[in-house]
Design a protein around this motif. Structure first.
Motif, mmCIF file in Angstrom:
data_model
loop_
_atom_site.group_PDB
_atom_site.id
_atom_site.type_symbol
_atom_site.label_atom_id
_atom_site.label_comp_id
_atom_site.label_asym_id
_atom_site.label_seq_id
_atom_site.Cartn_x
_atom_site.Cartn_y
_atom_site.Cartn_z
ATOM 1 N N LEU A 1 0.827 -1.206 0.000
ATOM 2 C CA LEU A 1 0.000 0.000 0.000
ATOM 3 C C LEU A 1 0.869 1.267 0.000
ATOM 4 C CD1 LEU A 1 -2.768 -1.010 2.562
ATOM 5 C CD2 LEU A 1 -2.958 -0.933 0.070
ATOM 6 N N ILE A 2 2.098 1.133 0.510
ATOM 7 C CA ILE A 2 2.997 2.277 0.609
ATOM 8 C C ILE A 2 3.948 2.342 -0.579
ATOM 9 C CG2 ILE A 2 4.756 3.386 2.040
ATOM 10 C CD1 ILE A 2 3.531 1.914 4.438
ATOM 11 N N MET A 3 4.457 1.188 -1.008
ATOM 12 C CA MET A 3 5.438 1.142 -2.103
ATOM 13 C C MET A 3 4.991 0.143 -3.164
ATOM 14 S SD MET A 3 8.475 -0.890 -0.076
ATOM 15 C CE MET A 3 8.465 0.311 1.263
ATOM 16 N N GLN A 4 5.662 0.173 -4.303
ATOM 17 C CA GLN A 4 5.318 -0.725 -5.393
ATOM 18 C C GLN A 4 5.750 -2.159 -5.080
ATOM 19 O OE1 GLN A 4 3.615 -0.054 -8.230
ATOM 20 N NE2 GLN A 4 3.289 2.022 -7.454
ATOM 21 N N PRO A 5 4.983 -3.168 -5.562
ATOM 22 C CA PRO A 5 5.414 -4.560 -5.377
ATOM 23 C C PRO A 5 6.757 -4.793 -6.053
ATOM 24 C CG PRO A 5 3.126 -4.452 -6.122
ATOM 25 C CD PRO A 5 3.683 -3.069 -6.247
#
Length: 335
Positions: free
Chosen positions: A190-194
């Motif tokens: 939710l905060i950073m890209q997978p």
């Protein structure tokens, strides 16, 4: 009654011409604990062979992606779904380039042999598989560093000082451990890209917990020993006692636990990539390659075969090597 023919007399012995120094000399070879552990590990055939297999996988993970000069995202749909073919080994069905009795290379007029075949976008699976193995080994390295740099230090401080310090630090561990790993990774996404960064942060957040608990137990067992009391009497600081006396005496347990945490981290990354929360295309990991191959499993099973074999070898060999190290460092567990 003893017969006179068997009486022990002084004439039966010859005095050895030895001085006091030679008489006290130890005739046997002096073997350190590390050397003794190495001997037991080498004689464990399963563990030693596993170490060789891991070394070979590491070698191919470094060299393999550059072997044929392809990039991991080098696409060409004209060569899509080519089965494995190795020049000179076409007599082996698995490397003949045939699928369902058809020479696919001849049918598509492809001159280059692809050792692991190609995927549905025409990308070289040899290059992508060994690049994915690099990702798994990087994850293993990160898990090892997290265990050593975070788990050992945290557990050592908690166990050595005890009291309120230990209570607070253990409550923090319980809070972190109470959140499942999958929840951690979803929150991070939710905060950073997978991708590799999200998986790395998730591993750094949770993988060191078991190591911290094990080191804490070792500290509680060792901190009241005589050698610690002697060191403290001589004026050694708490830092010196922890890092120069207590942790070195726990090194065997630390190495063993680290070896068992590595396959868990590799499987964690593969699982996340398989369900789409980890490494994503065009990047490759063993989990994402298995996921891509799973979609073509009934038609082109080879696309799942090689990544599956490599990740299975990594998990099995690291576990067997961990068992071998456990037997080597703990004489009570020797077979």
């Amino acid at each position: 009654m003893t017969s006179s023919n068997h009486d022990i007399t002084k004439d039966l012995f010859t005095l050895a011409d030895l001085g006091d120094t030679a008489a006290d000399k130890i005739a046997g070879e002096s073997v350190s604990a590390w050397k003794d552990a190495l001997r037991r590990f080498v004689t464990n055939k399963g563990a030693f062979i596993s170490m060789i297999i891991i070394a070979l996988i590491v070698f191919f993970a470094i060299v393999g992606p550059h072997f044929f000069g392809y990039d991991i995202d080098n696409q060409d749909v004209s060569r899509a779904n080519l089965p494995p073919k190795i020049s000179g080994l076409e007599w082996i069905p698995a490397f003949s380039g045939h699928e369902n009795g058809v020479d696919v290379y001849k049918e598509k007029n492809v001159k280059t042999a692809y050792w692991f075949g190609t995927d549905q976008l025409g990308r070289d699976l040899w290059t992508r598989t060994w690049h994915g193995t690099q990702i798994s080994l990087i994850i293993a390295l990160i898990a090892t560093l997290a265990d050593v740099l975070i788990g050992v230090v945290y557990g050592g401080i908690s166990g050595y000082f005890g009291g309120m310090t230990d209570n607070v630090m253990q409550r923090i561990i319980e809070i972190i451990a109470g959140i499942p790993n999958l929840v951690w990774i979803i929150l991070l996404i939710l905060i950073m890209q997978p991708g590799l960064l999200a998986i790395t942060v998730a591993i750094l957040a949770t993988s060191w917990l078991s190591m911290a608990r094990i080191v804490r137990g070792e500290m509680l067992k060792l901190k009241n020993q005589e050698f610690v009391l002697a060191s403290r009497t001589l004026g050694a600081s708490d830092r010196r006692i922890i890092f120069r006396h207590l942790i070195p005496n726990s090194i065997g347990m630390i190495i063993i636990n680290t070896m068992f945490s590595v396959p868990s981290a590799i499987f964690f990354e593969a699982f996340l990539s398989f369900i789409g929360l980890g490494i994503r295309s065009p990047q490759s990991s063993l989990g994402s390659l298995i996921n891509d191959g799973y979609q073509m499993l009934q038609i082109h099973p080879y696309q799942t075969l090689y990544p599956g074999i490599i990740i299975s070898l990594l998990l099995i060999c690291f576990n067997i090597m961990g068992d071998g190290l456990r037997d080597a460092f703990d004489p009570k567990l020797r077979r």
